[in-house]
Design an enzyme around this catalytic site. Structure first.
Site, short mmCIF file in Angstrom:
data_model
loop_
_atom_site.label_atom_id
_atom_site.label_comp_id
_atom_site.label_asym_id
_atom_site.label_seq_id
_atom_site.Cartn_x
_atom_site.Cartn_y
_atom_site.Cartn_z
N ASN A 1 5.18 5.43 -8.11
CA ASN A 1 4.02 4.62 -7.73
C ASN A 1 4.30 3.12 -7.74
OD1 ASN A 1 2.90 7.12 -9.63
ND2 ASN A 1 1.93 6.92 -7.63
N ILE B 1 2.47 -2.15 -6.90
CA ILE B 1 1.95 -1.02 -7.67
C ILE B 1 0.84 -0.30 -6.90
CG2 ILE B 1 0.80 -0.37 -9.83
CD1 ILE B 1 1.77 -3.29 -10.79
N CYS B 2 0.93 1.04 -6.93
CA CYS B 2 -0.16 1.81 -6.33
C CYS B 2 -0.98 2.41 -7.46
CB CYS B 2 0.40 2.92 -5.43
SG CYS B 2 -0.74 3.43 -4.14
N LEU B 3 -2.10 1.77 -7.79
CA LEU B 3 -2.93 2.27 -8.88
C LEU B 3 -4.40 2.01 -8.55
CD1 LEU B 3 -2.91 3.51 -11.76
CD2 LEU B 3 -2.85 1.18 -12.66
N LYS C 1 -7.48 -1.34 -7.33
CA LYS C 1 -8.09 -1.40 -6.00
C LYS C 1 -9.55 -0.96 -6.08
CE LYS C 1 -3.73 0.16 -4.13
NZ LYS C 1 -3.15 1.33 -3.47
#
Ligand SMILES: [Zn+2]
Ligand SMILES: [Zn+2]
Ligand SMILES: [Zn+2]
Ligand SMILES: [Zn+2]
Ligand SMILES: [Zn+2]
Ligand SMILES: [Zn+2]
Lengths: 216, 541
Positions: free
Chosen positions: A79, A87-89, A93
């Site tokens: 991630n 960062i994909c969290l 978002k």
């Protein structure tokens, strides 16, 4: 200005809780909206023993809009972009709420290292590695932790690390194509692009595919 | 472009030579020279027959087309047999409220709570009913209507605004707060933070919950807190998400500031419809005509595929260098602005929940599952470079067609301004010439035909751009294009006339020229259909 007050309060809270092993610092005293945060890699994960530094930008509308966070430390994780540290969290978002603090966001990042979500990847190559061969993935992630997140001592060896090891690619696979006269860098680039870490000796189809890409 | 003020002729000017009543349109020269400019086609004007429509090509206005039996077939014909309705978000919301009323006796909970349930279920009554019979109380907790056990452990609180003396708000960290708000859960924040929080979420259409837990704010709570009918805004964005989610059957009118939504119940026969007719054009309640398939203005003779390629290409031209640098982007589905968070390329639209890739703007799904699905992944600079090189190769040819396209777009805007004056002209015909309103309608009709001709002409340049230039039918198409261009400019010039006397004198000419434009438009559209159906048009991007 409530944003400044809130940030100062958050700094205080981090200082008052040294047990959490979370650090939060201004990059420069002149700008309280740019910070660096850090935390320790969770135990019994390939990130154990590493200290991970996160770049934090606090937007104008904070805390109603999430802070922008990205890893300064290179991390091998599904991630997190292995190139940019993005960062994909979800909580950074859509799921952001004003009650979340910089500290709790950093703790969430720590939790993310503990339990990756390969089905919502930021770095697809890494995610695929994670899904296909956990053991090899863990090895690579641990190598990255040692190389990039271990403070000063490992830095000296950084130049010597083998590119194949760095991406968890089977050495013998690289050697096989090197023997056919291809450049090592090119081989690794192609294998990464195809998402291949190792190869079944009977899988001629994939071997041909690699060859085809190498000849392009 | 010349502007209108330069041509303010009073009615006493009508002994001027005729041409001086016409706006000396710059684009006239260009369109008249279309054929010379087509260096890409070995075009020989003399050897060409017109496209085989049943219209004779007559230079000048000798033939009256007013009584032509085929007159009505062209544009209205493009909308044959298409069943649709036109709504506003308010209409759809009112329908939803009727749903709420229907469900109320069955649910026996307040209407506000049913709205929350429907919102949670994306206004899908059937799915809600199914779950309601299975879960009941569980559902009320899930939707944030009832408090759950975990929340019950907190000190109980009154739902609503409280007056306090020295409250410290955990969000803004201000102390000495006087006014706070809290739901039954007891999570209490200052009213100004609460307002800020709600304001930020009104346009996202989701249920707004307590900042700390999943307890939901009802519309009445929102209005109380915000001191006004703010929940309306939330309902409208929720309906917007609903429309977006059912984008098979609903379309926003693409015209600026138009609030219309066109609904088509059954889209399964579209393929057959498009084969038999043109693209599925619809007319919104504000009289905007657009394509239901691609949400563009009427674009015949181009089909949807040509249209979208053409638009993409035009966008790419201007966006090429900007897209990597910018930090906000419009959602490719619903056009809401989304800000990038620190480099993560996985974008989730806050409004319609569409997930897409920052780099390539396309659906995120394939990016997630296999490596390098995104053509530009990790390779941003390199890719931009090749895109630019590609473009410059075809740039010369493309620029020509784009210039022509643009020229007509500009002209269409001028025509539109012209339209603003038509009403006045009819009025002055009534006042000065004693002409009845009905009789004056030939002006309105002419303007409408002019607009349709102009639009067809504009899109025909996209068709030629993608057509095989060596094919004879392409040459015929170009010939038709030139004929339409000339007739459109003639009619446009006629519509510039200000003097009521001259207008009435030229009434027959209006009929003739408008009829001619109408026929030319139809011929060009038919020729375009043939060009496309014979596979002479090839999309290469
Ligand atoms: Zn506050
Ligand atoms: Zn709460
Ligand atoms: Zn409209
Ligand atoms: Zn279309
Ligand atoms: Zn969207
Ligand atoms: Zn992409």
């Amino acid at each position: 200005m409530s944003r400044a007050k809130r940030i100062m309060k958050e700094m205080e809270a981090v200082r008052d809780d040294p047990e959490a092993n979370i650090d939060l610092e201004f990059v420069s005293e002149a700008d309280i909206h740019h910070l660096k945060g850090s935390f320790l890699g969770p135990p019994e994960t390939p990130y154990e023993g590493g200290k991970f530094i996160v770049d934090i930008e606090v937007p104008m509308e904070y805390p109603f809009k999430p802070p922008k966070m990205k890893f300064d430390t290179k991390v091998y994780h599904p991630n997190i972009s292995s190139v940019t540290g993005a960062i994909c969290l979800d909580i950074l978002k859509n799921a952001w709420s004003p009650v979340i603090t910089l500290k709790s966001a950093l703790i969430s990042l720590q939790a993310l290292l503990q339990s990756p979500e390969p089905n919502d990847p930021q770095d697809a190559e890494v995610a695929q590695h994670y899904l296909r061969d956990r053991e090899s993935f863990n090895k690579t992630a641990a190598l990255w932790t040692k190389l990039y997140a271990n403070g000063g001592d490992a830095n000296s060896s950084k130049g010597n690390v083998d590119q194949a090891d760095l991406y968890g690619i089977d050495q013998s696979l690289v050697t096989e194509f090197e023997n056919q006269g291809f450049e090592k860098d090119k081989i690794i680039e192609v294998l990464r692009r195809l998402g291949l870490k190792s190869l079944d000796p009977n899988d001629n189809e994939t071997a041909n595919k690699i060859l085809e890409e190498l000849l392009k | 472009m010349a502007n209108d003020e330069d041509y303010q002729y009073s009615s006493s000017d009508d002994d001027f030579p005729e041409q001086q009543y016409y706006e000396p349109l710059e684009h006239r020269d260009i369109t008249n020279n279309i054929l010379d400019d087509y260096e890409y086609l070995n075009y020989d004007t003399d050897s060409l027959e017109s496209f085989n429509s049943d219209v004779d090509i007559v230079d000048g206005m000798a033939v009256s087309h007013v009584t032509n039996p085929n007159k009505k077939r062209s544009i209205e014909g493009a909308m044959v047999n298409l069943k649709y309705e036109c709504f506003t978000t308010q209409d759809i919301f009112n329908n939803m409220l009727e749903k709420v009323d229907r469900l109320q006796p069955m649910f026996s909970i307040p209407r506000e709570d049913i709205i929350l349930l429907l919102q949670k279920y994306g206004w899908d009554e059937d799915r809600l009913l199914e779950d309601w019979t299975n879960k009941m109380d569980g559902l009320l907790i899930e939707a944030g209507i009832h408090i759950n056990n975990e929340q019950k452990e907190l000190p109980k609180s009154q739902r609503g605004i409280s007056n306090r003396d020295f409250f410290t708000c955990p969000i803004c960290c201000e102390d000495q707060i006087k006014e706070t708000y809290s739901l039954e859960c007891g999570h209490e924040y200052c009213i100004s933070c609460y307002r800020h929080y709600i304001e930020d979420r009104l346009n996202k259409g989701n249920i707004i919950t307590c900042m700390s837990c999943s307890l939901a704010l009802k519309n009445t709570d929102i209005d109380e807190l915000m001191n006004g009918p703010s929940s309306e805004k939330l309902m409208h964005s929720s309906i917007k998400s609903f429309v977006q989610k059912h984008n098979e059957n609903y379309r926003w009118c693409p015209f600026t500031d138009c609030k219309c939504i066109v609904h088509i119940q059954d889209t399964t026969e579209f393929v057959e419809y498009i084969r038999l007719h043109y693209s599925p054009y619809v007319l919104c309640n504000e009289s905007h005509r657009f394509c239901f398939s691609c949400s563009f203005e009427m674009h015949s003779p181009a089909d949807c595929e040509i249209t979208s390629s053409w638009i993409k290409k035009a966008k790419k031209e201007s966006d090429n260098l900007n897209w990597v640098l910018s930090h906000t982007k419009e959602c490719p589905k619903c056009s809401v602005n989304i800000e990038k968070n620190g480099g993560c390329n996985h974008m989730i639209c806050s409004s319609c929940k569409y997930e897409f890739c920052w780099i390539c703007n396309s659906d995120w799904k394939p990016h997630g599952s296999s490596f390098y699905q995104c053509t530009m992944y990790n390779n941003d600079e390199l890719k931009t470079q090749t895109v630019i090189e590609d473009v410059s190769k075809t740039l010369k040819r493309y620029t020509f067609f784009y210039r022509m396209f643009n020229e007509h777009e500009v002209s269409a805007k001028l025509d539109w301004q012209l339209g603003q004056t038509v009403g006045n002209k009819i009025k002055s015909l009534q006042e000065k010439m004693g002409v009845s309103w009905i009789e004056g309608q030939f002006l309105t009709e002419s303007l409408k035909i002019l607009n349709e001709g102009r639009t067809a002409l504009k899109w025909s340049f996209a068709v030629v751009f993608y057509s095989d230039s060596s094919h004879n039918l392409t040459k015929i198409f170009v010939d038709n294009q030139a004929l339409l261009a000339n007739s459109v400019e003639d009619l446009s010039a006629l519509l510039q006339i200000k003097s009521p006397e001259t207008i009435m004198e030229k009434k027959v000419e209006f009929y003739n020229k408008a009829g001619y434009v109408e026929n030319r438009t139809y011929a060009l559209m038919e020729c375009g259909r043939e060009l496309i159906s014979k596979g002479i048009v090839k999309i290469t991007n």
